[in-house]
Design a protein around this motif. Structure first.
Motif, short mmCIF file in Angstrom:
data_model
loop_
_atom_site.label_atom_id
_atom_site.label_comp_id
_atom_site.label_asym_id
_atom_site.label_seq_id
_atom_site.Cartn_x
_atom_site.Cartn_y
_atom_site.Cartn_z
N THR A 226 9.36 4.03 -2.87
CA THR A 226 7.92 4.00 -2.56
C THR A 226 7.09 3.36 -3.66
N GLY A 227 7.61 3.36 -4.91
CA GLY A 227 6.80 2.95 -6.04
C GLY A 227 6.04 4.15 -6.59
N ALA A 228 5.58 4.03 -7.82
CA ALA A 228 4.94 5.16 -8.49
C ALA A 228 3.52 5.41 -8.02
N HIS A 229 2.95 4.48 -7.23
CA HIS A 229 1.54 4.60 -6.87
C HIS A 229 1.31 5.53 -5.68
N ARG A 230 2.38 5.96 -4.98
CA ARG A 230 2.19 6.86 -3.85
C ARG A 230 3.43 7.74 -3.69
N THR A 231 3.25 8.87 -3.01
CA THR A 231 4.33 9.84 -2.80
C THR A 231 4.62 9.96 -1.32
N HIS A 232 5.90 9.99 -0.98
CA HIS A 232 6.32 10.11 0.41
C HIS A 232 6.30 11.60 0.79
N VAL A 233 5.46 11.98 1.73
CA VAL A 233 5.32 13.40 2.07
C VAL A 233 5.86 13.75 3.45
N LEU A 234 6.10 12.75 4.31
CA LEU A 234 6.71 13.02 5.61
C LEU A 234 7.58 11.83 6.01
N ASN A 235 8.82 12.13 6.35
CA ASN A 235 9.74 11.13 6.88
C ASN A 235 10.39 11.78 8.11
N ALA A 236 10.00 11.34 9.29
CA ALA A 236 10.44 12.03 10.50
C ALA A 236 10.80 11.03 11.58
N ALA A 237 11.72 11.47 12.45
CA ALA A 237 12.13 10.67 13.62
C ALA A 237 11.82 11.47 14.87
N TYR A 238 11.38 10.76 15.90
CA TYR A 238 10.98 11.40 17.15
C TYR A 238 11.63 10.68 18.33
N LEU A 239 12.15 11.45 19.25
CA LEU A 239 12.70 10.91 20.49
C LEU A 239 11.62 11.01 21.56
N ILE A 240 11.19 9.85 22.06
CA ILE A 240 10.01 9.81 22.93
C ILE A 240 10.33 8.99 24.17
N ASP A 241 9.84 9.43 25.31
CA ASP A 241 10.00 8.66 26.54
C ASP A 241 9.42 7.26 26.35
N SER A 242 10.15 6.25 26.81
CA SER A 242 9.71 4.87 26.63
C SER A 242 8.33 4.63 27.22
N ALA A 243 8.02 5.32 28.29
CA ALA A 243 6.74 5.11 28.98
C ALA A 243 5.55 5.62 28.16
N ARG A 244 5.79 6.35 27.07
CA ARG A 244 4.69 6.92 26.30
C ARG A 244 4.36 6.11 25.04
N GLU A 245 4.88 4.89 24.95
CA GLU A 245 4.64 4.08 23.75
C GLU A 245 3.15 3.86 23.50
N SER A 246 2.40 3.49 24.54
CA SER A 246 0.98 3.24 24.37
C SER A 246 0.26 4.50 23.91
N GLU A 247 0.64 5.63 24.48
CA GLU A 247 0.04 6.91 24.09
C GLU A 247 0.32 7.22 22.62
N LEU A 248 1.55 6.94 22.19
CA LEU A 248 1.92 7.17 20.79
C LEU A 248 1.09 6.30 19.86
N ARG A 249 0.99 5.02 20.17
CA ARG A 249 0.25 4.11 19.30
C ARG A 249 -1.23 4.50 19.22
N THR A 250 -1.80 4.91 20.34
CA THR A 250 -3.20 5.33 20.35
C THR A 250 -3.39 6.57 19.48
#
Length: 285
Positions: A226-250
């Protein structure tokens, strides 16, 4: 790494050819071989191909038994450039297959002594693979990373003036207290920003979990990534229905506007690496 003990017996080979083993990239119900044409895989000398066993199909490639023997593979994994090349090739094949059919990605370096051993493994785990494919059909993996926002630039606290020999005791003590107060204030500011980022990360996770059918928390990256200028506080993976991509991005755009204490990154869609456990080990919402 998952591999068979390649010294159990001689790998399959045809007279006049060097011995090979079967590298397995992924498992699906069926895959159009045309989707794999032109992929170099791990060894451009042999085509990436499909191998059927009952209702399942493995995406495989013949690779050199010598190049993928235990010692050679260990050496390859310690060579950063070679490891990156192999990982990219592995990923490219899986993404090509998953673009045309639901796919269970297998770990890097899944090796069998030959096609017969692959078919035997597919038959043995048929129920588990079919269940995994059922869970993954119509769904993709998305990654969300949350980082602390970079702190506003500030100059380092100056040491107290007049602290050298001969300085007036009262003045030195006063300036020393002011210096320690500045150091303490900076430390408290860092702690506050970290706590705010952690709370924001939990809110981000809660929103995305609400859209997902399964989720997994992964290990955050360290400063070497990440570099020293920021800290990684969440690294997560999600299984999502393909049809919900627009909803996720919004939802992520809204979170970026609201959660000013953090930076939010979205990646994907990916083949469902984090949810490909054929034993059914994905974490439900």
């Amino acid at each position: 790494m998952t591999s068979e003990q390649l010294n159990e017996q001689s790998p399959e080979q045809t007279p006049g050819q060097l011995p090979t083993v079967t590298y397995v990239f992924a498992v699906c119900r069926r895959c159009d071989p045309a989707a794999l044409v032109g992929l170099p895989g791990l060894d451009a000398a042999a085509p990436v191909r499909t191998l059927a066993a009952g209702p399942l199909t493995a995406v495989v490639q013949d690779v050199s038994a010598v190049d993928f023997a235990e010692d050679a593979l260990r050496q390859r994994l310690t060579d950063r450039d070679e490891l990156e090349r192999c990982a990219r090739a592995h990923h490219e094949v899986i993404m090509a297959a998953s673009a045309v059919t639901p796919t269970v990605p297998l770990p890097f370096a899944t090796l069998y002594l030959g096609d017969a051993r692959v078919r035997a493994a597919l038959r043995e785990k048929e129920v588990s693979f079919l269940a995994a494919l059922g869970r993954l059909t119509g769904r993709v993996e998305w990654g969300v990373k949350v980082y602390t926002a970079p702190a506003p630039p500030t100059s380092s606290p100056a040491p107290p003036p007049g602290a050298g020999p001969g300085a007036a005791t009262g003045a030195a003590a006063g300036s020393g207290r002011a210096y320690l107060d500045r150091v303490r204030s900076r430390h408290q500011g860092r702690e506050q920003r970290q706590n705010e980022a952690l709370q924001a990360a939990e809110r981000v996770d809660a929103v995305v979990r609400g859209l997902a059918v399964a989720a997994r928390r992964l290990r955050p990256h360290g400063v070497e990534v990440t570099g020293a200028h920021r800290t990684h506080v969440l690294n997560a993976a999600y299984l999502i229905d393909s049809a919900r991509e627009s909803e996720l991005r919004t939802a992520l755009e809204t979170l970026r506007r609201e959660e000013t204490a953090v930076q939010i990154e979205l990646s994907g869609p990916w083949a469902p690496y984090s949810f490909a456990d054929a034993s059914g080990g994905s974490v439900p919402r």
